[in-house]
Design a protein around this motif. Structure first.
Motif, PDB file in Angstrom:
ATOM      1  N   GLY A 334       0.734  -1.137  -0.007  1.00  0.00           N
ATOM      2  CA  GLY A 334      -0.136  -0.036   0.160  1.00  0.00           C
ATOM      3  C   GLY A 334       0.817   1.200  -0.075  1.00  0.00           C
ATOM      4  N   MET A 335       1.911   1.239  -0.473  1.00  0.00           N
ATOM      5  CA  MET A 335       2.819   2.392  -0.285  1.00  0.00           C
ATOM      6  C   MET A 335       2.845   3.280  -1.732  1.00  0.00           C
ATOM      7  N   SER A 336       2.391   2.540  -2.610  1.00  0.00           N
ATOM      8  CA  SER A 336       2.517   3.163  -4.185  1.00  0.00           C
ATOM      9  C   SER A 336       1.566   2.374  -5.135  1.00  0.00           C
ATOM     10  N   LEU A 337       1.608   2.843  -6.279  1.00  0.00           N
ATOM     11  CA  LEU A 337       0.514   2.401  -7.208  1.00  0.00           C
ATOM     12  C   LEU A 337       1.159   1.470  -8.059  1.00  0.00           C
ATOM     13  N   PRO A 338       0.750   0.523  -8.552  1.00  0.00           N
ATOM     14  CA  PRO A 338       1.526  -0.477  -9.504  1.00  0.00           C
ATOM     15  C   PRO A 338       1.522   0.115 -10.896  1.00  0.00           C
ATOM     16  N   ALA A 339       2.719  -0.467 -11.309  1.00  0.00           N
ATOM     17  CA  ALA A 339       3.149   0.175 -12.837  1.00  0.00           C
ATOM     18  C   ALA A 339       2.317  -0.216 -13.906  1.00  0.00           C
ATOM     19  N   ARG A 340       1.756  -1.271 -13.668  1.00  0.00           N
ATOM     20  CA  ARG A 340       0.714  -1.843 -14.640  1.00  0.00           C
ATOM     21  C   ARG A 340      -0.786  -1.253 -14.918  1.00  0.00           C
ATOM     22  N   GLN A 341      -0.957  -0.883 -15.922  1.00  0.00           N
ATOM     23  CA  GLN A 341      -2.346  -0.170 -16.091  1.00  0.00           C
ATOM     24  C   GLN A 341      -3.525  -1.075 -15.748  1.00  0.00           C
ATOM     25  N   SER A 342      -3.247  -2.430 -16.234  1.00  0.00           N
ATOM     26  CA  SER A 342      -4.571  -3.296 -15.726  1.00  0.00           C
ATOM     27  C   SER A 342      -4.768  -3.347 -14.340  1.00  0.00           C
ATOM     28  N   LEU A 343      -3.771  -3.264 -13.358  1.00  0.00           N
ATOM     29  CA  LEU A 343      -4.054  -3.331 -11.919  1.00  0.00           C
ATOM     30  C   LEU A 343      -4.736  -1.958 -11.465  1.00  0.00           C
ATOM     31  N   VAL A 344      -4.398  -0.780 -12.214  1.00  0.00           N
ATOM     32  CA  VAL A 344      -5.224   0.205 -11.832  1.00  0.00           C
ATOM     33  C   VAL A 344      -6.575   0.313 -12.257  1.00  0.00           C
ATOM     34  N   VAL A 345      -6.590   0.293 -13.576  1.00  0.00           N
ATOM     35  CA  VAL A 345      -8.112   0.189 -14.222  1.00  0.00           C
ATOM     36  C   VAL A 345      -9.038  -0.909 -13.569  1.00  0.00           C
ATOM     37  N   SER A 346      -8.669  -1.747 -12.984  1.00  0.00           N
ATOM     38  CA  SER A 346      -9.355  -2.908 -12.218  1.00  0.00           C
ATOM     39  C   SER A 346      -9.589  -2.345 -10.676  1.00  0.00           C
ATOM     40  N   ASN A 347      -9.230  -1.371 -10.494  1.00  0.00           N
ATOM     41  CA  ASN A 347      -9.420  -0.753  -8.982  1.00  0.00           C
ATOM     42  C   ASN A 347      -8.609  -1.636  -7.962  1.00  0.00           C
ATOM     43  N   GLU A 348      -7.973  -2.558  -8.476  1.00  0.00           N
ATOM     44  CA  GLU A 348      -7.656  -3.587  -7.163  1.00  0.00           C
ATOM     45  C   GLU A 348      -6.393  -2.701  -6.319  1.00  0.00           C
ATOM     46  N   TYR A 349      -5.669  -1.719  -6.953  1.00  0.00           N
ATOM     47  CA  TYR A 349      -4.722  -1.228  -6.252  1.00  0.00           C
ATOM     48  C   TYR A 349      -5.323  -0.295  -5.069  1.00  0.00           C
ATOM     49  N   LEU A 350      -6.694  -0.132  -5.036  1.00  0.00           N
ATOM     50  CA  LEU A 350      -7.230   0.533  -3.668  1.00  0.00           C
ATOM     51  C   LEU A 350      -7.630  -0.341  -2.710  1.00  0.00           C
ATOM     52  N   ASP A 351      -7.525  -1.681  -2.700  1.00  0.00           N
ATOM     53  CA  ASP A 351      -7.748  -2.419  -1.655  1.00  0.00           C
ATOM     54  C   ASP A 351      -6.580  -2.712  -0.742  1.00  0.00           C
ATOM     55  N   ILE A 352      -6.370  -1.674  -0.031  1.00  0.00           N
ATOM     56  CA  ILE A 352      -5.336  -1.431   1.046  1.00  0.00           C
ATOM     57  C   ILE A 352      -5.987  -1.801   2.410  1.00  0.00           C
TER      58      ILE A 352
END
Length: 436
Positions: A334-352
């Motif tokens: 949870g300290m940064s956003l993933p470099a892959r667009q797919s993991l951002v577009v899926s909103n999975e990166y917000l699952d902290i």
């Protein structure tokens, strides 16, 4: 210039039919991230039984000196994590293997990475790092304090005037003893932080050709104006504490958690740091625009040492660490956003973990409305200038006098400009043309 090692030659040199050991230099910034690395390395070993991985863990504050010492001392690790602030210097010194030849590897899915991040780790037309993560900067704010002060939550179109108005109304003497108990904001004195305000004010440091122009023409007023604006928050408007005062030892993250400030400017690491707050509600928004909307961007990536004896095995490790399933595991860090667009577009990166339990209102945010993502398009890439680390260090030393209240920003910028011209004339330093 070092060229990418052809796959057939690399295979022969690394003797892939024999067991090999790959060393991985990892910065230890937080236990959570090291746990993820250990978990991924164990999985990698199962998939690649002929490759062992020796992880060398180094404290983040010592990491860059350690890497420099190892590379220049003939003990280069095979795989390294690279922070973009140091990337250009190290790429210029030949520490890393160009990996353009691996971009066609179908398993990598190079098109899934944000193009801006690929550009960030490209030096003189060669790609040297596979991006791991990134962050822009945002303003975190205490929703409860804003509500009590009857201030609306900031919008994506707020300005410096709006910011200053909010800052004045959320600074408070809560016990009527004529001493400020809660400031609105805290000024940080590291260059990657305050250069955001330079960019927001329409300023520049280098042009697209790497020419230094921080004090040239209109940049003199724009850049010094941004630095002076921050200093004035401390000494004129008194909405931020003095940088050498009582709060100087805790930093803006802890000051925000302790409700000693109402707003904090930080990167995505704030999401993790603030996820356990349960005694007040907080939100986050884009930086206040002035001349333009802008943000700087920080990021990290994985590189292969130019002196690696096992480049093919090293590439397998880099590719494994950068695959979607691996990057997904870093989300819980949870300290940064993933470099892959797919993991951002899926909103999975917000699952902290713990975030929505304590701040349920943040459930309404998705990647389309997330201030971090919104600012990526206009973000200014880090300077791919090998001399930038030395200039940045001098910049911080020079502008400290402004943030301590000892000197005006324009005076210090002219001093910095003279120093750059004297020490780095090859940057095509231009004579100053002041536009009042």
């Amino acid at each position: 210039m070092i060229s990418s090692l052809p796959s057939t030659q690399a295979t022969a040199n690394s003797k892939n039919d024999e067991a090999v050991e790959v060393t991985f230099l990892a910065a230890s910034g937080a236990p959570d991230e090291q746990e993820v690395y250990d978990e991924l390395i164990a999985e990698f070993r199962k998939e690649n039984p002929g490759i062992t991985v020796k992880k060398i863990e180094v404290d983040w504050l010592l990491y860059h000196d350690k890497l420099r010492t190892m590379c220049e001392g003939g003990e280069s690790p095979d795989v390294v994590m690279v922070s973009v602030q140091y990337f250009a210097e190290w790429a210029d010194k030949g520490y890393f293997l160009p990996i353009d030849g691996y971009k066609s590897d179908a398993e990598l899915e190079i098109g899934d990475f944000y193009p801006k991040l690929i550009d960030m780790f490209t030096y003189r037309d060669n790609l040297y790092c596979i991006p791991k993560d990134w962050t822009t900067f945002v303003i975190y704010y205490n929703r409860d304090v804003f509500a009590k002060a009857r201030m609306k939550q900031p919008s994506s179109s707020w300005t410096w005037d709006d910011f200053l108005n909010v800052a004045k109304k959320t600074t408070a003497d809560t016990n009527a003893d004529n001493v400020i108990d809660r400031y609105s904001f805290m000024v940080e004195t590291w260059a990657d932080w305050y250069l955001n305000w330079v960019f927001l004010n329409g300023g520049s440091v280098f042009d697209e050709n790497g020419e230094w122009l921080m004090a040239n023409g209109e940049n003199l007023n724009r850049n010094s104006g941004a630095i002076q604006f921050l200093a004035d928050l401390i000494f004129v408007h008194q909405v931020a504490p003095q940088v050498d005062g009582a709060l100087s030892g805790i930093g803006c993250i802890d000051a925000f958690k302790q409700q000693k400030i109402a707003m904090c400017m930080a990167g995505y690491w704030g999401m993790k740091m603030f996820s356990k707050i349960d005694d007040f509600q907080w939100g986050y928004c884009t930086l206040p625009g002035n001349s333009v909307n802008a943000s700087s961007i920080l990021g990290r990536g994985f590189a292969i040492s130019a002196k690696s004896q096992h480049p093919e095995a090293a590439w397998k490790l880099v590719k494994f660490l950068a695959k979607p399933a691996s990057m997904k595991k870093f989300i819980r860090f949870g300290m940064s956003l993933p470099a892959r667009q797919s993991l951002v577009v899926s909103n999975e990166y917000l699952d902290i973990p713990g975030l929505l339990k304590n701040q349920p209102h943040l459930a309404s945010i998705d990647y389309l409305s997330d201030p971090f993502v919104l600012q990526l398009e206009d973000a200014t890439l880090p300077f791919n200038i090998p001399e930038w680390e030395m200039i940045r260090n001098r910049m911080e030393w020079t502008f400290d006098e402004v943030f301590l209240g000892n000197q005006l920003a324009k005076v210090q910028l002219l001093i910095l400009d003279h120093w750059v011209g004297k020490n780095y004339p090859h940057l095509k330093w231009k004579s100053i043309t002041v536009e009042e």
